[in-house]
Design an enzyme around this catalytic site. Structure first.
Site, PDB file in Angstrom:
ATOM      1  N   LYS A   1      51.319  41.884  40.784  1.00  0.00           N
ATOM      2  CA  LYS A   1      50.606  41.309  39.887  1.00  0.00           C
ATOM      3  C   LYS A   1      49.429  40.310  40.399  1.00  0.00           C
ATOM      4  O   LYS A   1      49.403  39.923  41.406  1.00  0.00           O
ATOM      5  CB  LYS A   1      51.332  40.627  38.859  1.00  0.00           C
ATOM      6  CG  LYS A   1      51.863  41.655  37.888  1.00  0.00           C
ATOM      7  CD  LYS A   1      52.684  41.097  36.560  1.00  0.00           C
ATOM      8  CE  LYS A   1      53.178  42.203  35.913  1.00  0.00           C
ATOM      9  NZ  LYS A   1      53.979  41.459  34.766  1.00  0.00           N
TER      10      LYS A   1
ATOM     11  N   ARG B   1      61.108  44.802  37.539  1.00  0.00           N
ATOM     12  CA  ARG B   1      60.377  45.981  37.395  1.00  0.00           C
ATOM     13  C   ARG B   1      59.333  46.026  38.607  1.00  0.00           C
ATOM     14  O   ARG B   1      58.584  45.149  38.625  1.00  0.00           O
ATOM     15  CB  ARG B   1      59.768  45.685  36.017  1.00  0.00           C
ATOM     16  CG  ARG B   1      58.735  46.655  35.538  1.00  0.00           C
ATOM     17  CD  ARG B   1      58.266  46.492  33.979  1.00  0.00           C
ATOM     18  NE  ARG B   1      57.137  47.304  33.692  1.00  0.00           N
ATOM     19  CZ  ARG B   1      55.839  47.194  34.206  1.00  0.00           C
ATOM     20  NH1 ARG B   1      55.518  46.333  35.063  1.00  0.00           N
ATOM     21  NH2 ARG B   1      55.081  48.523  33.613  1.00  0.00           N
TER      22      ARG B   1
HETATM   23  C1  8Y4 Z   1      49.113  45.000  39.358  1.00  0.00           C
HETATM   24  C2  8Y4 Z   1      50.208  45.882  39.022  1.00  0.00           C
HETATM   25  C3  8Y4 Z   1      48.514  44.292  38.523  1.00  0.00           C
HETATM   26  C4  8Y4 Z   1      50.613  45.818  37.821  1.00  0.00           C
HETATM   27  C5  8Y4 Z   1      49.028  44.252  37.312  1.00  0.00           C
HETATM   28  C6  8Y4 Z   1      50.130  44.771  36.784  1.00  0.00           C
HETATM   29  C7  8Y4 Z   1      55.663  43.858  32.378  1.00  0.00           C
HETATM   30  C8  8Y4 Z   1      55.992  44.820  31.390  1.00  0.00           C
HETATM   31  C9  8Y4 Z   1      53.926  45.307  32.354  1.00  0.00           C
HETATM   32  C10 8Y4 Z   1      56.513  42.954  32.678  1.00  0.00           C
HETATM   33  C11 8Y4 Z   1      58.061  43.820  31.180  1.00  0.00           C
HETATM   34  C12 8Y4 Z   1      51.525  45.240  34.870  1.00  0.00           C
HETATM   35  C13 8Y4 Z   1      54.902  47.030  30.544  1.00  0.00           C
HETATM   36  C14 8Y4 Z   1      51.597  44.928  33.498  1.00  0.00           C
HETATM   37  N1  8Y4 Z   1      54.549  44.136  32.826  1.00  0.00           N
HETATM   38  N2  8Y4 Z   1      57.187  45.089  30.959  1.00  0.00           N
HETATM   39  N3  8Y4 Z   1      54.878  45.886  31.421  1.00  0.00           N
HETATM   40  N4  8Y4 Z   1      57.729  42.861  32.000  1.00  0.00           N
HETATM   41  N5  8Y4 Z   1      59.259  43.937  30.611  1.00  0.00           N
HETATM   42  N6  8Y4 Z   1      50.653  44.724  35.526  1.00  0.00           N
HETATM   43  O1  8Y4 Z   1      56.427  41.925  33.503  1.00  0.00           O
HETATM   44  O2  8Y4 Z   1      52.753  45.689  35.460  1.00  0.00           O
HETATM   45  S1  8Y4 Z   1      52.424  46.283  32.411  1.00  0.00           S
END
Ligand code: 8Y4
Length: 284
Positions: free
Chosen positions: A228, A262
């Site tokens: 992230k 996750r």
């Molecule tokens: C790089 C990779 C930059 C991924 C941003 C991201 C969460 C989630 C997401 C979380 C739960 C994401 C669906 C966003 N994040 N569900 N979902 N907890 N429970 N961004 O933190 O991964 S999507």
């Protein structure tokens, strides 16, 4: 036998950290460059291959999402989300002995996913959409309630809190109560502070430092920090160079009480989880 948490037909031990692999089925998810999306629909074979690799690497849950919550992403229609997600949930639940988590806020997606073998509802909107609470209760499945400030499109514009840890805790507690009032047993709830969802870097760091305070709400914690922007901001690195930073954050989350991580990088995170677990369980 360790205390178990039930996910539909499967269950996982609460005394061992668990790794949830991320399987996006959106055309624009930025970590896979849309590789899972072929000719306007999900390439099921590719998804199953990626899922098999994650299961081999130790994932005990797989999170399937058809809506990008990235700031500025296009909204997805209900029918699009159903078409993307439900066939993947069905195939994964049939093929692998893991918990299939469905990342959705949509009542019909909850209902249809539950019917084809989903084991967890993972809702970044904490069941606040019309019909979602009722659909989740009717499914009988456990739910992960996540905190978000604002809406995906604008949540990162200027996030503000008086006390981010207290406010996230109050929100999660109020959503837990809404679930219990709708007939969902409190033992079927997971909680998640929602790293990156309407939070500045400082907010994210405070939440990770004080994650242990959210443990006192009484539900197991799920944490998503993998790749992230908080990692990117600290290291000044692009999304594909954030593995080591993500692993450091994963280790800290486990020490502060997280149960499920996750992640994109299952094998590396599973190694971290085993080492953290061994240290946390060592006799003095
Ligand atoms: C790089 C990779 C930059 C991924 C941003 C991201 C969460 C989630 C997401 C979380 C739960 C994401 C669906 C966003 N994040 N569900 N979902 N907890 N429970 N961004 O933190 O991964 S999507």
């Amino acid at each position: 036998m360790a205390n178990m948490f039930r996910f539909g037909t499967r269950e996982l031990p609460l005394d061992t950290p668990q790794v949830m692999g991320i399987l996006n089925v959106t055309p624009d998810s930025f970590s896979d460059g849309g590789q899972l999306y072929q000719g306007g629909r999900v390439a099921l074979d590719d998804v199953l291959h990626r899922a098999a690799a994650m299961v081999d690497a130790g994932a005990t849950l797989l999170d399937v999402g058809g809506e990008s919550t990235r700031p500025g992403a296009d909204p997805v229609s209900e029918q699009q989300e159903l078409d993307r997600v439900v066939p993947v949930v069905e195939a994964l639940a049939a093929e692998f002995d893991v918990v299939v988590s469905v990342d959705t806020s949509t009542a019909s997606v909850i209902e249809h996913s539950a019917a084809v073998g989903a084991g967890l509802i993972n809702d970044v909107r904490a069941l606040q959409r019309d019909g979602a609470l009722q659909a989740a209760a009717a499914s009988g499945l456990p739910v992960c309630l996540m905190h978000m400030q604002g809406q995906p499109r604008t949540m990162q514009d200027a996030p503000e809190y008086q006390d981010v840890v207290a406010q996230v805790g109050e929100f999660l507690q109020s959503r837990m109560q809404a679930c219990v009032d709708a007939g969902i047993d409190s033992t079927q709830l997971l909680l998640d502070p929602g790293f990156g969802f309407g939070k500045s870097l400082a907010h994210n760091l405070q939440l990770l430092q004080r994650l242990d305070r959210l443990q006192s709400l009484g539900a197991p914690l799920l944490v998503g920090v993998s790749r992230k922007s908080m990692i990117g901001a600290l290291l000044d690195k692009e999304v594909d160079q954030r593995l080591y930073g993500s692993l450091a954050a994963a280790a800290l989350a486990l020490v502060k009480g997280a149960w499920i991580l996750r992640v994109h990088d299952v094998e590396a995170t599973q190694d971290v989880a085993k080492v953290c677990q061994a240290v946390m369980q060592a006799d003095a």
